[in-house]
Structures are given as structure tokens and as C-alpha cells.
Enzyme design. Structure first.
Site, PDB file in Angstrom:
ATOM      1  N   GLU A 186      13.213  36.362  23.520  1.00 12.26           N
ATOM      2  CA  GLU A 186      14.487  37.000  23.865  1.00 12.26           C
ATOM      3  C   GLU A 186      15.037  37.948  22.786  1.00 12.26           C
ATOM      4  O   GLU A 186      16.217  37.862  22.428  1.00 12.26           O
ATOM      5  CB  GLU A 186      15.534  35.933  24.218  1.00 12.26           C
ATOM      6  CG  GLU A 186      15.079  35.027  25.346  1.00 12.26           C
ATOM      7  CD  GLU A 186      16.097  33.925  25.696  1.00 12.26           C
ATOM      8  OE1 GLU A 186      17.012  33.689  24.885  1.00 12.26           O
ATOM      9  OE2 GLU A 186      15.955  33.320  26.761  1.00 12.26           O
ATOM     10  N   GLU A 202       9.074  31.311  33.059  1.00 11.97           N
ATOM     11  CA  GLU A 202      10.099  30.255  33.157  1.00 11.97           C
ATOM     12  C   GLU A 202      10.775  30.271  34.524  1.00 11.97           C
ATOM     13  O   GLU A 202      11.997  30.132  34.645  1.00 11.97           O
ATOM     14  CB  GLU A 202      11.160  30.450  32.064  1.00 11.97           C
ATOM     15  CG  GLU A 202      10.611  30.479  30.663  1.00 11.97           C
ATOM     16  CD  GLU A 202      11.692  30.517  29.579  1.00 11.97           C
ATOM     17  OE1 GLU A 202      12.881  30.307  29.879  1.00 11.97           O
ATOM     18  OE2 GLU A 202      11.325  30.772  28.415  1.00 11.97           O
TER      19      GLU A 202
HETATM   20  C1  XIL Z   1      16.167  25.610  27.404  1.00 16.88           C
HETATM   21  C2  XIL Z   1      15.685  24.197  27.708  1.00 16.88           C
HETATM   22  O1  XIL Z   1      15.310  24.122  29.046  1.00 16.88           O
HETATM   23  C3  XIL Z   1      16.772  23.216  27.410  1.00 16.88           C
HETATM   24  O2  XIL Z   1      16.291  21.904  27.631  1.00 16.88           O
HETATM   25  C4  XIL Z   1      17.187  23.412  25.956  1.00 16.88           C
HETATM   26  O3  XIL Z   1      18.183  22.568  25.636  1.00 16.88           O
HETATM   27  C5  XIL Z   1      17.672  24.837  25.747  1.00 16.88           C
HETATM   28  O4  XIL Z   1      16.639  25.710  26.090  1.00 16.88           O
HETATM   29  N1  XIL Z   1      15.145  30.569  27.873  1.00 16.88           N
HETATM   30  C6  XIL Z   1      14.189  29.999  27.062  1.00 16.88           C
HETATM   31  C7  XIL Z   1      14.067  28.538  27.015  1.00 16.88           C
HETATM   32  O5  XIL Z   1      13.366  30.725  26.490  1.00 16.88           O
HETATM   33  O6  XIL Z   1      13.653  28.063  25.759  1.00 16.88           O
HETATM   34  C8  XIL Z   1      15.338  27.854  27.421  1.00 16.88           C
HETATM   35  O7  XIL Z   1      15.071  26.468  27.516  1.00 16.88           O
HETATM   36  C9  XIL Z   1      15.846  28.395  28.736  1.00 16.88           C
HETATM   37  C10 XIL Z   1      16.149  29.862  28.616  1.00 16.88           C
END
Ligand code: XIL
Length: 373
Positions: free
Chosen positions: A167, A282
Site C-alpha cells: 500500500e 485480498e
Molecule cells: C488486516 C487483517 O485482516 C487484520 O486481521 C489485521 O488486524 C489488520 O490487517 N490490507 C492489507 C492487509 O494489506 O494486511 C489487511 O489485513 C487488510 C487490508
């Protein structure tokens, strides 16, 4: 071949819901030929049949539950740890690493013939509490490089791909080039932190696919995220930085969800033209603002999955898909995007009882209908 009536009854039984719109039934029927014959084919096998991979994010804790782990192994060809490889989890102190979960998860994937994705080495979020008092502009480069080398070397050769930088482009609070202004890495090292990270990663594990993972690229919003990421990727290629793929997070749904197929396809083809592969990293569909009625909600979620994935998979640079979780039993969205009516959120392919939802069939459909790589 089974009859139309039997097929509908089958679906209703499998999904545990009873109200379908005529249009939805017709859509399922159109695809019934495949399902009638191959209902036992998992998502990982459907993806693999097209030269793609499918898997999901999960945790050590939940993969230790036999029912969940059994289903995970059946459906997923690749695992990405949702939490355990983030700095806050791996780095209890400035001088130590806790590799307990990493080792366990690698053992889990090796045993089960599954690929492993690393997530993530450099992110502005989920840094340990000690970070801000310890890391400064004189030692930041060393902390960054030591972390990448130590973590990546631990299981070098066993990792399919790593999200090296996560990100880096922001929607708000950004520099003119789109880079996240609030990132401690940017503040300490300037924009070069990205090149430093990729070069170090390539040295640590020359076999891993090196990925830049980014959010907010999916929806049709004119916030400059797509153009900023394209500029960044071109810059990285131009400077000979070892980078192999763009990860498109794909947290879909939410307020004012909008998706423009042709603009998204054009964006994907721009990424491919830079010479990069693309991974959907994701994927999930937020149902926070959808109606409470479960059959309607599941249908809306499934439609978003199908529209999005069929578009994404039409670009041949897309090599694989991961959902951010497999079952609604364990999803970050129950905490991060809960519903006002307190109903359980339903963003993933399987329900709380690990049964297939319409979303599962949409993903299956998208794999079945795409051409082989
Ligand atoms: C999120 C996880 O799902 C949670 O369990 C954690 O507490 C915070 O992070 N983008 C990403 C991920 O790249 O690492 C994030 O994951 C969700 C958004």
C-alpha cells in the site's frame, strides 16, 4: 446430466437457502452443465485446470482447528498469513524475531502441497510499539534491510511470492506522485525506500516473485490511485528494480460500490504492458450496507464476485486469486466493517459452517469460464 428441477433442489440444499429470483436460477442453470458433473471439484482444482492458482489468507490459530483446516486444504492451493508476518507479529523487540508461527505455517503448506505467499515486509501499518522510538533516519535503512534479509532468508526457496511493499500509494495524505506521506518509511528514507526494499528482497530470496501490493485500484473512483501506481511501476522498471508483479487487493463492495469493466480492463492491460504479472491478493466483498435478508445479500455479493473476477481473469497477465479468508467464520470484516444491525457479515465463499455460498459458485464460474494460461 441431471434435470433442471433436481439441479435447483441440489443447489438449494447445498446453499441452505430457499428463495431464488428467476434470473438467478436461470444464471445457475446456464452453468449447470459443469456443476452437475463436477460438483466435487474444488476452487484450487478449477483454477489449476486453467493454469491459475487459488487460495486464501488465514491464521495459524484457525488452521489448527481440524474442520477448518480440512476444508482449507481441499479448497486452497496457496496460503497467505493474514497477520503472522507483519512487523508487529514478528518483531517483539528491536533485536529479536519470533518465527514460531512462520515456521508452523511453512510446515503446514509443505505438508499439504500448497504454495506460500509472504505478506508483508514493508508497510506503514502494524508496526511494533517500539518502532517509533527506535528507528530514525540514521538507522532506518539498516532496520529495513536487516528485517527483509532475516525474514526472507528464513524460508528462502519455499516462498511463491512476497508482498515486498504494501500500500505505498495513498488516496489522501499523499505526495504529488501519490506516495503515502504518512508512511514512516517515506518520512525516514524518502521515496527510495521502495527501491531499497525490492533490491534487498531480490538478494535475500532470488527465487521468490516480488510483488508490490496495493489497495483502492478496483473501484471506478477518480482518486488518481491507478495513475499513481502505474507511474510508480514504470519508474521501478526504468531504474531496473527487481519487481515481478502487482498485487491488486480487491476489497470490493462497501458504500457507493462502482465498477467499470472496460476501465478496469484497460488498467490491467497497462500493468501487463509494463511487463508485470498481476495477482488478485485480498479479494472479499463487504456486505456492510447490503440488505439484511441473507438470500438477497448472498446474491448481491456473488454478483460482485462474478462480475469482478470474470473481468480480471480476461487479462492473461493475471496469474492467481486469493480471497482474504475462506469462510465467514473468520473474516477481518466482522471487526473492520461490521453491520449496524449486528447481523454476521457474509463476504467470503463459504459460510460460517464451511458450506458453499453463491459466492463460491461465482468464483468457480469465473475459473471455469476463463481461458487456460
Ligand atoms: C488486516 C487483517 O485482516 C487484520 O486481521 C489485521 O488486524 C489488520 O490487517 N490490507 C492489507 C492487509 O494489506 O494486511 C489487511 O489485513 C487488510 C487490508
Amino acid at each position: 446430466m441431471i434435470s433442471r428441477r433436481l439441479f435447483i433442489e441440489n443447489i438449494i440444499k447445498t446453499l441452505g437457502i430457499s428463495a431464488f429470483s428467476a434470473g438467478l436460477i436461470d444464471r445457475l442453470i446456464v452453468n449447470s452443465l459443469t456443476y452437475a458433473q463436477n460438483n466435487d471439484l474444488s476452487l484450487k482444482n478449477r483454477a489449476a485446470a486453467k493454469g491459475l492458482f487459488y487460495g486464501a489468507a488465514s491464521f495459524k490459530r484457525v488452521l489448527s482447528y481440524p474442520d477448518f483446516s480440512k476444508t482449507f486444504i481441499e479448497e486452497c492451493g496457496i496460503l497467505v498469513p493474514e497477520w503472522e508476518l507483519k512487523w508487529r507479529a514478528l518483531r517483539p523487540t528491536p533485536t529479536s524475531y519470533d518465527f514460531n508461527a512462520f515456521d508452523w505455517l511453512i510446515n503446514f503448506t509443505s505438508k499439504n502441497n500448497m504454495k506460500f505467499r509472504g505478506h508483508t515486509l514493508v508497510w506503514h501499518d502494524d508496526l511494533p510499539a517500539w518502532f517509533s522510538n527506535t528507528v530514525n533516519s540514521s538507522n532506518a535503512k539498516k532496520y529495513l534491510q536487516d528485517h527483509i534479509l532475516t525474514v526472507m532468508k528464513r524460508h528462502a526457496g519455499k516462498i511463491h511470492s512476497w508482498d515486498v511493499v504494501n500500500e505505498p500509494i495513498a488516496m489522501w495524505d499523499k505526495h504529488p506522485d501519490g506516495l503515502r506521506a504518512s508512511s514512516p518509511w517515506y518520512k525516514l528514507l524518502g521515496p527510495e525506500y521502495i527501491e531499497i526494499a525490492f533490491r534487498t528482497a531480490s538478494e535475500a530470496d532470488p527465487n521468490a516473485m516480488l510483488v508490490l501490493n496495493q489497495n483502492h485500484l478496483e473501484q471506478d473512483k477518480d482518486d488518481g490511485t491507478r495513475s499513481s501506481v502505474l507511474k510508480l511501476l514504470k519508474r521501478l522498471k526504468f531504474t531496473g528494480t527487481p519487481i515481478h508483479a502487482l498485487g491488486i487487493e480487491s476489497h470490493l463492495g462497501g458504500k457507493d460500490y462502482s465498477f467499470n469493466k472496460s476501465k478496469f480492463k484497460a488498467f490491467l492491460s497497462n500493468v501487463a504492458d509494463i511487463g508485470l504479472k498481476i495477482i488478485i491478493t485480498e479479494l472479499d466483498v463487504m456486505d456492510q450496507y447490503m440488505p439484511k435478508d441473507i438470500s438477497l445479500r448472498d446474491k448481491m455479493v456473488a454478483n460482485i464476485y462474478e462480475e469482478y473476477l470474470s473481468t480480471a481473469l480476461s487479462e492473461s497477465a493475471v496469474i492467481g486469486v486469493l480471497t482474504w479468508g475462506l469462510s465467514d467464520r473468520y473474516t477481518w470484516l466482522s471487526k473492520f466493517a461490521p453491520r449496524e444491525d449486528k447481523a454476521q457479515v457474509r463476504p467470503l465463499p463459504l459460510d460460517q459452517n464451511l458450506q458453499r455460498k453463491l459466492a463460491w459458485y461465482s468464483i468457480a464460474n469465473a475459473f471455469d469460464n476463463t481461458r487456460a494460461r
